[in-house]
Design an enzyme around this catalytic site. Sequence first.
Site, PDB file in Angstrom:
ATOM      1  N   LEU A 186       0.836  -1.206   0.000  1.00 50.77           N
ATOM      2  CA  LEU A 186       0.000   0.000   0.000  1.00 50.77           C
ATOM      3  C   LEU A 186       0.872   1.258   0.000  1.00 50.77           C
ATOM      4  O   LEU A 186       1.915   1.297   0.637  1.00 50.77           O
ATOM      5  CB  LEU A 186      -0.911   0.016   1.235  1.00 50.77           C
ATOM      6  CG  LEU A 186      -1.853  -1.174   1.403  1.00 50.77           C
ATOM      7  CD1 LEU A 186      -2.872  -0.893   2.513  1.00 50.77           C
ATOM      8  CD2 LEU A 186      -2.583  -1.506   0.116  1.00 50.77           C
ATOM      9  N   ASP A 187       0.409   2.268  -0.739  1.00 53.20           N
ATOM     10  CA  ASP A 187       1.136   3.537  -0.714  1.00 53.20           C
ATOM     11  C   ASP A 187       0.443   4.499   0.259  1.00 53.20           C
ATOM     12  O   ASP A 187      -0.526   4.134   0.921  1.00 53.20           O
ATOM     13  CB  ASP A 187       1.279   4.115  -2.127  1.00 53.20           C
ATOM     14  CG  ASP A 187      -0.056   4.480  -2.760  1.00 53.20           C
ATOM     15  OD1 ASP A 187      -1.057   4.658  -2.021  1.00 53.20           O
ATOM     16  OD2 ASP A 187      -0.104   4.605  -3.989  1.00 53.20           O
ATOM     17  N   SER A 188       0.954   5.732   0.330  1.00 54.40           N
ATOM     18  CA  SER A 188       0.452   6.649   1.353  1.00 54.40           C
ATOM     19  C   SER A 188      -1.029   6.989   1.154  1.00 54.40           C
ATOM     20  O   SER A 188      -1.764   7.158   2.115  1.00 54.40           O
ATOM     21  CB  SER A 188       1.287   7.925   1.368  1.00 54.40           C
ATOM     22  OG  SER A 188       1.169   8.583   0.125  1.00 54.40           O
TER      23      SER A 188
ATOM     24  N   ASP B 141      -3.267   4.948  -0.223  1.00 54.61           N
ATOM     25  CA  ASP B 141      -4.010   3.761   0.218  1.00 54.61           C
ATOM     26  C   ASP B 141      -4.194   3.794   1.726  1.00 54.61           C
ATOM     27  O   ASP B 141      -5.249   3.455   2.255  1.00 54.61           O
ATOM     28  CB  ASP B 141      -3.238   2.478  -0.135  1.00 54.61           C
ATOM     29  CG  ASP B 141      -3.118   2.251  -1.626  1.00 54.61           C
ATOM     30  OD1 ASP B 141      -4.105   2.490  -2.337  1.00 54.61           O
ATOM     31  OD2 ASP B 141      -2.034   1.829  -2.074  1.00 54.61           O
ATOM     32  N   MET B 142      -3.120   4.185   2.418  1.00 55.90           N
ATOM     33  CA  MET B 142      -3.150   4.197   3.887  1.00 55.90           C
ATOM     34  C   MET B 142      -4.179   5.202   4.406  1.00 55.90           C
ATOM     35  O   MET B 142      -4.923   4.912   5.341  1.00 55.90           O
ATOM     36  CB  MET B 142      -1.763   4.528   4.450  1.00 55.90           C
ATOM     37  CG  MET B 142      -0.767   3.386   4.319  1.00 55.90           C
ATOM     38  SD  MET B 142      -1.315   1.878   5.156  1.00 55.90           S
ATOM     39  CE  MET B 142      -1.284   2.412   6.865  1.00 55.90           C
TER      40      MET B 142
END
Lengths: 413, 77
Positions: B34-36, B38-39
Amino acid sequence: MNRVAVTGISAMCGAGNNLEEVWSNLIAGKSGISTLENVDENMWPIRIAGQVKNFEISEDLLEAKEQSRYDRFIHFGLHCTDEALKQSGLLEEKFDPLRIGAILGTGLGGFPFMESTTQTYWNRGPRRVSPFFIPSFIPNMATGKISMKYNFKGVNYTVSSACASAAHALGAGATEIMLGRHDAMVVGGSEAVLTGLPFAGFNNMKALSKRNDDPTKASRPFDKDRDGFVMGEGAGILILENLEKAKARGAKILAEVVGFGATADAYHITAPHPEGEGTIPCMQQALDMAGVKKEEIDYINAHGTSTPVGDVAETKAIKSVFGDHAKNIDVSSTKSMTGHLLGAAGGLESVVCVKSLVDGVLAPTINLENQDENCDLNYVPNEAKKRDIQFALNNSFGFGGTNSTTLFKKYEA
Amino acid sequence: MEMQEKVIKIVSDATKVEAGNIKGETNFVDDLNLDSLDMVEMMMKMEEEFGVEIPEDKTEELKTINDVTNFLKSNAN
């Protein structure tokens, strides 16, 4: 300047979800316009459109978790780009990523997400606005996702000039190849804004046909009883290549882009100049750039949106540019079957021009039952026409008084 | 449903990774890629589901399913 070849084309709209479906329906004179299902009549004064049906993007193009994060015009752009690229055979070649770019057009971008997220913001507050909201709707995200999917690292941007967007994008892409800055370009456009707000806005401008009860008859360019345009959605994508390089790699060349024109009416925000002060030089520029005599033009895919004023103004402009030869030109408006794809119209209709050159068949203007006496050209009424043509010209005009014309030539090896 | 299960279901729905393949020690970045953005989206869904506000500076410390579950447990009303 380098010659520009078209090596791949794809389209989707209410008349079909891929090139062959769209083309066979257009040639058969079948309308892709239908009634919108499940909409509240109070919120939707107009409930007819050229709507894409039964479409789901392949997971190869957009992973399952990403699909709901990108607005529909991005799905359409990716879907058609993939079909056009496959036809071109370009992906099977070794290419320098920096020599392939993408320039697409869209009139409104991701309007549906803008509309729904605005509701989230007002109803539930700023903390509930998705971090994917901005990338979901910004107009250049179709081109952005194309670059990521295919590793195309050349020029990458999006043109927004209302209903001339895709046509301007095509001209910009062709220029990249003519000047030798790129070897191949993805051009065209996509649009998907069949949500309440655009309908309300266009309807209150009195731009839309009100024929809710008769969807397939609603778009009737050049007919006496036309009463406005019908909204459409979809995409039209072309792969342009440096012709000599395409030849060298053994690509099948479909047609050539030989000229384009671009002007402004400098007249009114939405109404076309009644005497064609912008559109006449626009078409003339395309002819001049190609060094083609007006007598050589066989076919025009008209802007022809089915508005009372626009169709007459375009007819006048064509007569002014082509003089006596205008009567020898077949002019059709495929918007009679697809509705108006707004920013994607020039992409779809450029694809139609290329197919006309390749197949020697012209798609008709349907619903031409009582021709308006002020629209006195040959509009290929109601049935397709076989005609081997050498030059096809596409007109796309947009609000803001912006005009674009593209000239395609049959390719002879 | 246990809180851990609920957390896993939310993560599974968002990532399309099967719930059976997500464990307590599953790391959002290393295991789920997950990227930022997604987070942020994931944390918003947690906030919504559990009615808990997760402060922005806290989210960086929540690296695994267990981290999230523990945070929610100690902050849930």
